[in-house]
Enzyme design. Structure first.
Site, PDB file in Angstrom:
ATOM      1  CB  CYS A   2      47.804  36.621  29.597  1.00  0.00           C
ATOM      2  SG  CYS A   2      47.122  38.295  29.321  1.00  0.00           S
ATOM      3  NE  ARG A  27      52.595  33.371  30.630  1.00  0.00           N
ATOM      4  CZ  ARG A  27      53.528  33.103  29.681  1.00  0.00           C
ATOM      5  NH1 ARG A  27      54.852  32.375  30.127  1.00  0.00           N
ATOM      6  NH2 ARG A  27      53.424  33.378  28.352  1.00  0.00           N
ATOM      7  CD1 TRP A  75      51.199  42.708  32.641  1.00  0.00           C
ATOM      8  CD2 TRP A  75      50.777  43.023  30.571  1.00  0.00           C
ATOM      9  NE1 TRP A  75      51.952  44.150  32.240  1.00  0.00           N
ATOM     10  CE2 TRP A  75      51.648  43.972  31.095  1.00  0.00           C
ATOM     11  CE3 TRP A  75      50.436  43.116  29.146  1.00  0.00           C
ATOM     12  CZ2 TRP A  75      52.158  45.147  30.042  1.00  0.00           C
ATOM     13  CZ3 TRP A  75      50.918  44.011  28.349  1.00  0.00           C
ATOM     14  CH2 TRP A  75      51.976  44.905  28.680  1.00  0.00           C
ATOM     15  CG  ASN A 101      49.320  34.674  26.373  1.00  0.00           C
ATOM     16  OD1 ASN A 101      49.449  35.870  26.374  1.00  0.00           O
ATOM     17  ND2 ASN A 101      50.210  33.721  26.541  1.00  0.00           N
ATOM     18  N   GLY A 102      47.685  36.813  24.500  1.00  0.00           N
ATOM     19  CA  GLY A 102      47.851  37.229  23.146  1.00  0.00           C
ATOM     20  C   GLY A 102      46.978  37.959  22.459  1.00  0.00           C
ATOM     21  CD  GLU A 469      70.020  44.270  34.545  1.00  0.00           C
ATOM     22  OE1 GLU A 469      69.578  44.763  33.693  1.00  0.00           O
ATOM     23  OE2 GLU A 469      69.576  43.463  35.346  1.00  0.00           O
ATOM     24  CE  LYS A 473      66.705  43.485  37.518  1.00  0.00           C
ATOM     25  NZ  LYS A 473      67.152  43.207  36.159  1.00  0.00           N
ATOM     26  CD  GLU A 476      63.368  45.492  36.171  1.00  0.00           C
ATOM     27  OE1 GLU A 476      62.294  45.456  35.196  1.00  0.00           O
ATOM     28  OE2 GLU A 476      64.403  44.962  36.045  1.00  0.00           O
ATOM     29  CG  HIS A 492      79.847  64.540  25.808  1.00  0.00           C
ATOM     30  ND1 HIS A 492      80.582  65.555  25.078  1.00  0.00           N
ATOM     31  CD2 HIS A 492      80.784  63.480  26.169  1.00  0.00           C
ATOM     32  CE1 HIS A 492      82.080  65.161  24.940  1.00  0.00           C
ATOM     33  NE2 HIS A 492      81.971  63.735  25.595  1.00  0.00           N
ATOM     34  CE  LYS A 585      61.507  35.777  34.942  1.00  0.00           C
ATOM     35  NZ  LYS A 585      62.401  36.864  35.063  1.00  0.00           N
TER      36      LYS A 585
HETATM   37  C1  F6R Z   1      64.288  43.044  33.788  1.00  0.00           C
HETATM   38  C2  F6R Z   1      63.693  42.203  32.942  1.00  0.00           C
HETATM   39  C3  F6R Z   1      63.546  42.331  31.437  1.00  0.00           C
HETATM   40  C4  F6R Z   1      63.806  41.079  30.575  1.00  0.00           C
HETATM   41  C5  F6R Z   1      63.242  41.192  29.112  1.00  0.00           C
HETATM   42  C6  F6R Z   1      63.628  40.090  28.346  1.00  0.00           C
HETATM   43  O1  F6R Z   1      64.205  42.679  35.191  1.00  0.00           O
HETATM   44  O2  F6R Z   1      63.344  41.031  33.464  1.00  0.00           O
HETATM   45  O3  F6R Z   1      64.064  43.338  31.083  1.00  0.00           O
HETATM   46  O4  F6R Z   1      65.162  40.909  30.601  1.00  0.00           O
HETATM   47  O5  F6R Z   1      61.870  41.401  29.116  1.00  0.00           O
HETATM   48  O6  F6R Z   1      63.015  39.134  28.826  1.00  0.00           O
HETATM   49  P1  F6R Z   1      63.551  37.633  28.235  1.00  0.00           P
HETATM   50  O7  F6R Z   1      65.004  37.463  28.486  1.00  0.00           O
HETATM   51  O8  F6R Z   1      62.878  36.717  28.706  1.00  0.00           O
HETATM   52  O9  F6R Z   1      63.542  37.745  26.710  1.00  0.00           O
END
Ligand code: F6R
Length: 590
Positions: A2, A27, A75, A101-102, A469, A473, A476, A492, A585
């Site tokens: 949020c 956010r 969110w 927020n929260g 990773e 990518k 998501e 395995h 994010k």
């Molecule tokens: C994926 C992504 C998330 C963040 C994770 C940690 O593209 O962005 O997996 O890496 O939520 O976020 P931070 O680095 O802000 O703690």
């Protein structure tokens, strides 16, 4: 999660707030809302969807020419995505609006109490209890500020709240959720979840401390609810360029941020050696080092494990931050925790830090956000210097984390200068990897993969966390199921998933070539469509992406074509590359 923006100044509040909310959409973006007041009546506009899709003409419906207001991009946590649940929420008498927020942990108790006092509720949110609690206290003779104080004192949980009174007064509180204050010209005040929301208006910022309550009435004052007195907080200057948080000529932040990686790596190559030396001193002095993070940042940590083992000849422990508290029993005052977080606000990483602190351990963080909670709760911090990362997906922040970890390890190995030289060299190579020709080449692969249901990715050694990773990518942002394995794990059980035409991406390197090619052959023998990524082509590959061998820095270069692939897949599948569904994010809830 949020985003919050509040404004008091001489500009049209609804537009300043709307523009601020646009930059905070990373956010949360399921619904949004703005409340303004003409010092008498509060006017609210709310909608489902993204605030960036709102035109000025829509805003005018609510805009009462006011220069004071609060806004929110949501969110969802409590209550589904509906207009009723979107913030701001009004008190029953319509005279107080609140954004939040929260999580308010005791909201049910408060709601039950308020219902008994004949308050009714229009939404399913925990937020709606806040304006009503303030109204309840005002009904008992307290003024708005005092009533807000009393309300916050009885609200449990982690949250940031901003409340607007119909007479134009604003109060805000920070309690374990991010909130910063921007000080503009001519007494302009901004309150937001992060600085990008007002960077184009001011770079003068106050990072609020826990339980700081900001009171805006003409000018502003900060009252700390724990200390029970007015407090002074220093003004910091943010050195980010305000253009950095804008899309410019790019269609999406995702691609802009992918392309920025060459500069980011070069910036890290200019880091002051003493910052790294200092960290190395703490690592060497510690009895047990733990590295923790979430998501993409956790994969950066995993790469770090390989580097520490190979170059520093040292074992460090890795744990995803959300599980870390179950391992805290091992911690002592001599333990060191390295926590990595782009946003500096990730709740799981913060609670890992708090678990470590509760055992007296030392914490060093690597974060992109100056003044963030993680930075403030750590004993020391290294700044990533990646600049604002607006796309929900981590790209440049990931490679900057990798580069910083690599420098720490090079310093431990006595090869800091060589590390710096390699990063500079890599930065030039990244320009090539992100060039139009390279992007077009990857596009031809994305066209082949756009309709598949599954993609499997295999790597060994440093290429294993890279595969993890890359899979993250892809899934998501394109919603294609992608799964990565360590090459050796294939036989395995996982090989059962491979059949005719299944795409498998094989990450190779000079060091791992032989072993990973035998895995490539195993999947090829089951009919897989084999995509190689690495320094050398091979007849097994149906498609090959050449990426030069960068040795210990392979994770930095090998992920870049995969970021581009994920972006192209998102476009071809009509997915929003900057705002994937269900994601936010800054994950400030556990
Ligand atoms: C994926 C992504 C998330 C963040 C994770 C940690 O593209 O962005 O997996 O890496 O939520 O976020 P931070 O680095 O802000 O703690």
């Amino acid at each position: 999660m949020c985003g919050i923006v509040a404004y008091k100044g001489d500009k049209d509040a609804s537009k300043v707030i709307r523009d601020g909310l646009k930059t905070l959409e990373y956010r949360g973006y399921d619904s949004w809302g703005i409340a303004t007041t003409d010092d008498s009546v509060i006017d609210v506009i709310k909608n489902i969807g993204k605030v960036s899709e709102t035109y000025d003409s829509n805003l005018k419906i609510s805009n009462n020419g006011s220069n004071k207001g609060i806004g929110h991009t949501r969110w969802a946590t409590h209550g589904g995505v509906t207009k009723e649940n979107a913030h701001p929420h009004l008190s029953q008498n319509g005279k107080i609006a609140v954004v939040h927020n929260g999580i308010i942990e005791n909201f049910q108790e408060q709601r039950t109490f308020l219902k008994k006092q004949n308050f009714s509720f229009l939404s399913d949110t925990d937020t709606e209890t806040i304006p009503n609690t303030i109204e309840y206290h005002m009904g008992r003779g307290y003024d708005f500020v005092e009533a807000a104080k009393r309300s916050f004192e009885h609200m449990d949980g982690q949250y940031a709240v901003v409340a607007l009174n119909h007479d134009g007064k604003i109060v805000a509180i920070r309690r374990e959720a991010p909130l910063v204050l921007g000080i503009g010209l001519n007494n302009e005040i901004f309150i937001a979840s992060d600085v990008t929301a007002f960077l184009e208006h001011t770079k003068n910022v106050i990072f609020l401390e826990e339980n700081d309550m900001v009171i805006v009435d003409g000018s502003f004052e900060i009252f700390n609810l724990y200390e029970n007195c007015v407090v002074e907080r220093p003004i910091s200057r943010i050195d980010w360029d305000n253009e950095a948080a804008k899309k410019g000529d790019f269609d999406h932040f995702f691609m802009k941020e992918i392309l920025e990686q060459a500069d980011v790596i070069n910036r890290i190559a200019n880091i002051e050696q003493s910052i790294i030396t200092d960290t190395v001193f703490d690592i060497k002095a510690a009895k047990g080092v733990y590295i923790v993070a979430c998501g993409t940042a956790a994969y950066a940590c995993m790469s770090g494990l390989y580097l520490f083992s190979k170059l520093a000849k040292m074992h460090i422990n890795f744990c995803v931050a959300s599980e870390f508290e179950h391992f805290k029993h091992f911690l002592t005052e001599d333990s060191l925790i390295i926590a990595i977080s782009q946003s500096g606000e990730t709740a799981d990483t913060l609670s890992a830090i708090r678990a470590a602190k509760s055992k007296g351990s030392k914490v060093i963080s690597i974060t992109n956000m100056v003044g963030s909670s993680i930075m403030r709760e750590s004993d020391k911090s290294i700044l990533q210097k990646a600049g604002p990362e607006i796309c929900v997906l981590s790209t440049k922040s990931y490679t900057s984390q990798l580069a910083i970890i690599a420098l720490i390890v090079y310093e431990m190995d006595g090869h800091f200068d060589e590390g710096i030289a390699s990063l500079r060299e890599l930065s030039r190579y990244i320009y090539y990897l992100t060039s139009k020709n390279s992007r077009d080449f990857i596009k031809s692969l994305s066209e082949k993969l756009k309709d598949v249901e599954h993609i499997y990715l295999l790597g060994r050694n440093l290429q294993y966390p890279t595969a993890l990773e890359a899979a993250l990518k892809i899934k998501e942002v394109s919603y294609i199921h992608a799964e990565a394995y360590a090459g050796g794990e294939l036989k395995h059980g996982n090989i059962a998933l491979i059949s005719e035409g299944t795409p498998c991406i094989i990450f190779t390197s000079d060091q791992t070539e032989k072993a990973i090619l035998s895995n490539a052959m195993e999947v090829k023998a089951r009919g897989a469509f084999v995509i190689g990524l690495g320094p050398k082509d091979n007849e097994i590959f149906d498609f090959f992406i050449k990426v030069r061998d960068a040795g210990d820095l392979n994770p930095i270069v090998q992920i870049i074509p995969m970021q581009i692939l994920a972006y192209q897949l998102a476009l071809l599948r009509n997915c929003d590359p900057d705002k994937p569904r269900n994601l936010a994010k800054s994950v400030t809830v556990k």
